[in-house]
Design a protein around this motif. Structure first.
Motif, short mmCIF file in Angstrom:
data_model
loop_
_atom_site.label_atom_id
_atom_site.label_comp_id
_atom_site.label_asym_id
_atom_site.label_seq_id
_atom_site.Cartn_x
_atom_site.Cartn_y
_atom_site.Cartn_z
N PHE A 19 44.01 6.46 58.07
CA PHE A 19 42.96 5.56 57.62
C PHE A 19 42.16 5.01 58.80
N SER A 22 40.43 8.29 60.80
CA SER A 22 39.48 9.12 60.05
C SER A 22 38.44 8.32 59.28
N LYS A 23 38.85 7.21 58.71
CA LYS A 23 37.91 6.45 57.89
C LYS A 23 37.21 5.33 58.64
N LEU A 101 31.02 3.59 56.67
CA LEU A 101 32.44 3.52 56.31
C LEU A 101 32.67 3.87 54.84
N ARG A 104 32.82 7.49 54.38
CA ARG A 104 34.09 8.07 54.86
C ARG A 104 35.26 7.75 53.93
N GLY A 105 35.01 6.98 52.88
CA GLY A 105 36.07 6.70 51.92
C GLY A 105 36.67 5.31 51.99
N VAL A 106 36.13 4.43 52.83
CA VAL A 106 36.62 3.05 52.86
C VAL A 106 36.09 2.34 51.62
N ASP A 125 42.93 -2.32 54.15
CA ASP A 125 43.51 -1.04 54.55
C ASP A 125 44.55 -0.61 53.51
#
Length: 142
Positions: A19, A22-23, A101, A104-106, A125
């Motif tokens: 997390f 990558s994110k 973000l 990116r999947g956050v 998170d």
């Protein structure tokens, strides 16, 4: 004295590492496994690119003998609820960081919004830790 690192309790270090790198876009600073009385202790840190003197320790919640089972469960529960601490990140462009973000999947809990101190947003998170992303306003010196 200077602050070198701060820690976050995480439920799963590997999930947290994925997390945060990558994110969120942090880089790995240290990932070291050391023998411990209970097997292996993993010292895992990440930090923002370009800010080499500060890191976040992604710390697994320990069991006995460091924490008894009841305390461990309490720490895991408080972390999952977002009450074990907060990381404050600053950016030059809160709305732009939000879009980046999010792509990116956050998953944000709060979209960017105006506050007296600037533009603020928030996410959590995978362990539940609260993270604020803020674009600070120019505050005149008093």
């Amino acid at each position: 004295m200077r602050i070198a690192s701060a820690h976050l309790w995480v439920h799963d270090q590997q999930v947290a590492l994925e997390f945060w790198t990558s994110k969120v876009g942090m880089e790995v600073r240290q990932d070291v496994s050391l023998p411990d009385v209970d097997g292996v202790f993993r010292w895992l840190t990440v930090g923002p690119p370009g800010q080499d003197d500060v890191s976040i320790v992604l710390m697994a919640v320990p069991g006995p003998p460091m924490m008894d089972d009841a305390t461990r469960r309490q720490v895991l529960d408080l972390t999952a609820k977002g009450f074990a601490g907060t990381v404050f990140l600053t950016t030059e462009d809160c709305r732009g960081s939000y879009e980046e973000l999010s792509a990116r999947g956050v998953e944000f809990t709060e979209a960017p919004h105006e506050m007296p101190y600037g533009i603020d947003s928030g996410f959590r998170d995978p362990s539940g830790n609260s993270v604020r992303v803020t674009q600070l306003a120019e505050v005149p010196a008093g």
